[in-house]
Design an enzyme around this catalytic site. Sequence first.
Site, PDB file in Angstrom:
ATOM      1  N   LYS A  15      17.983  12.037  -6.408  1.00 14.55           N
ATOM      2  CA  LYS A  15      17.570  13.091  -5.466  1.00 14.55           C
ATOM      3  C   LYS A  15      17.024  14.297  -6.214  1.00 14.55           C
ATOM      4  O   LYS A  15      17.339  14.556  -7.380  1.00 14.55           O
ATOM      5  CB  LYS A  15      18.738  13.491  -4.552  1.00 14.55           C
ATOM      6  N   PRO A 101      19.643   9.473 -15.127  1.00 12.36           N
ATOM      7  CA  PRO A 101      20.429  10.054 -16.221  1.00 12.36           C
ATOM      8  C   PRO A 101      21.639  10.825 -15.704  1.00 12.36           C
ATOM      9  O   PRO A 101      21.664  11.285 -14.555  1.00 12.36           O
ATOM     10  CB  PRO A 101      19.429  10.981 -16.918  1.00 12.36           C
ATOM     11  N   GLY A 105      21.423  16.717 -12.814  1.00  9.91           N
ATOM     12  CA  GLY A 105      21.083  17.336 -11.544  1.00  9.91           C
ATOM     13  C   GLY A 105      20.350  16.429 -10.587  1.00  9.91           C
ATOM     14  O   GLY A 105      19.736  16.890  -9.620  1.00  9.91           O
ATOM     15  N   GLY A 108      23.128  11.088  -9.778  1.00 12.12           N
ATOM     16  CA  GLY A 108      23.368   9.681 -10.093  1.00 12.12           C
ATOM     17  C   GLY A 108      24.749   9.182  -9.728  1.00 12.12           C
ATOM     18  O   GLY A 108      24.901   8.122  -9.121  1.00 12.12           O
ATOM     19  N   GLY A 109      25.796   9.925 -10.082  1.00  9.47           N
ATOM     20  CA  GLY A 109      27.153   9.489  -9.778  1.00  9.47           C
ATOM     21  C   GLY A 109      27.399   9.398  -8.283  1.00  9.47           C
ATOM     22  O   GLY A 109      28.018   8.445  -7.793  1.00  9.47           O
ATOM     23  N   SER A 110      26.926  10.385  -7.539  1.00  4.29           N
ATOM     24  CA  SER A 110      27.082  10.373  -6.087  1.00  4.29           C
ATOM     25  C   SER A 110      26.292   9.232  -5.461  1.00  4.29           C
ATOM     26  O   SER A 110      26.753   8.594  -4.500  1.00  4.29           O
ATOM     27  CB  SER A 110      26.620  11.709  -5.504  1.00  4.29           C
ATOM     28  N   ALA A 111      25.101   8.972  -5.981  1.00  2.00           N
ATOM     29  CA  ALA A 111      24.296   7.863  -5.477  1.00  2.00           C
ATOM     30  C   ALA A 111      25.028   6.537  -5.666  1.00  2.00           C
ATOM     31  O   ALA A 111      25.071   5.694  -4.756  1.00  2.00           O
ATOM     32  CB  ALA A 111      22.949   7.833  -6.200  1.00  2.00           C
ATOM     33  N   ASP A 143      27.409  15.492  -2.358  1.00  2.00           N
ATOM     34  CA  ASP A 143      26.108  14.843  -2.324  1.00  2.00           C
ATOM     35  C   ASP A 143      26.166  13.411  -1.788  1.00  2.00           C
ATOM     36  O   ASP A 143      25.134  12.864  -1.375  1.00  2.00           O
ATOM     37  CB  ASP A 143      25.494  14.800  -3.730  1.00  2.00           C
TER      38      ASP A 143
END
Length: 311
Positions: A15, A101, A105, A108-111, A143
């Site tokens: 995002k 990465p 920002g 990635g982790g939330s996705a 997120d």
Amino acid sequence: MTSIPSKITLQVPAKINPQIRVGPLREDGYHDITLAYQAISLFDTLTISQNPEGPTMNVTGMDSDRVPADNRNLVIKAASLLGKHVDVEPTFHFELAKCIPSEAGLGGGSADAAAALVGCNMLWGSKVNDDDLMELGAQIGEDVPFFIRGMMAIGLGHKQPLVSLEVTGHKWIWVLAIPFRGLSTKAVFQEHDEVLTGSLSEEEEKYRRRRQGCIDVAWGTSSPMELLPFLVNDLEFPSTRLLPDIGIALEAGRSHGAVASLMSGSGSTCAFLAKDEAHAMQLKTELQKETIFREIVIASGPVEGVRVIQN
């Protein structure tokens, strides 16, 4: 009767936040925050398969050495949370292939957590609807709910529902330049609080005006060029104080002809808006001559959220 798969592969986007507005620290330890979300075409891939010894996990790809492959990972946390919700033990193996990465920002982790929620829901045949998955996701991170559907949305802060936006086909093309160092979100917010100059009431009033301004923008139905005055990130200044390379990067984008230069999230990725694909390629070529970036990629948005690519 629909059969339930034993293995599933999902793709989930990164995002960009075209605007972030941040208020002062509240008594409960959270900040008021209002932000616009846009899902972009940079994807992680998560494969979930049955494993009686699970949950187990393997991480490959971009920054895999920085990503824990145990119960600290948001994927396993998401699977465990959904498992408790539907009263099922998450006996799965997760193969996570990273292209987003870490500490950049880009969410990635939330996705990845959102992908786990959607995938486990399908493998269990538990039929939890998207709204409930988003509510569960909010317990993991602010997120996470956005990535269930993707496209564009407005986030209204901690434990507040996400506002999905109508999207009418305007394409945004971004050149994403990732500095060698990442930033801790916690450290950025602490720095944000230290650089505030006004009284609490003054800062709250400023935030209320900025918040409404973000909500009122027609993010999904206007062209990128119409929205240039609204591309702003309140975390950019404190992040640049912590990592001066961000300021250097943003200036490099401007000097090489980016339509807009913007830090993504709490950093450290810098997002440069391009006019079209040809301009994006030209901009990428110029930015590759700089020595402060470890990765430069082109991505476009908005795109949909978690989707199944194989089952």
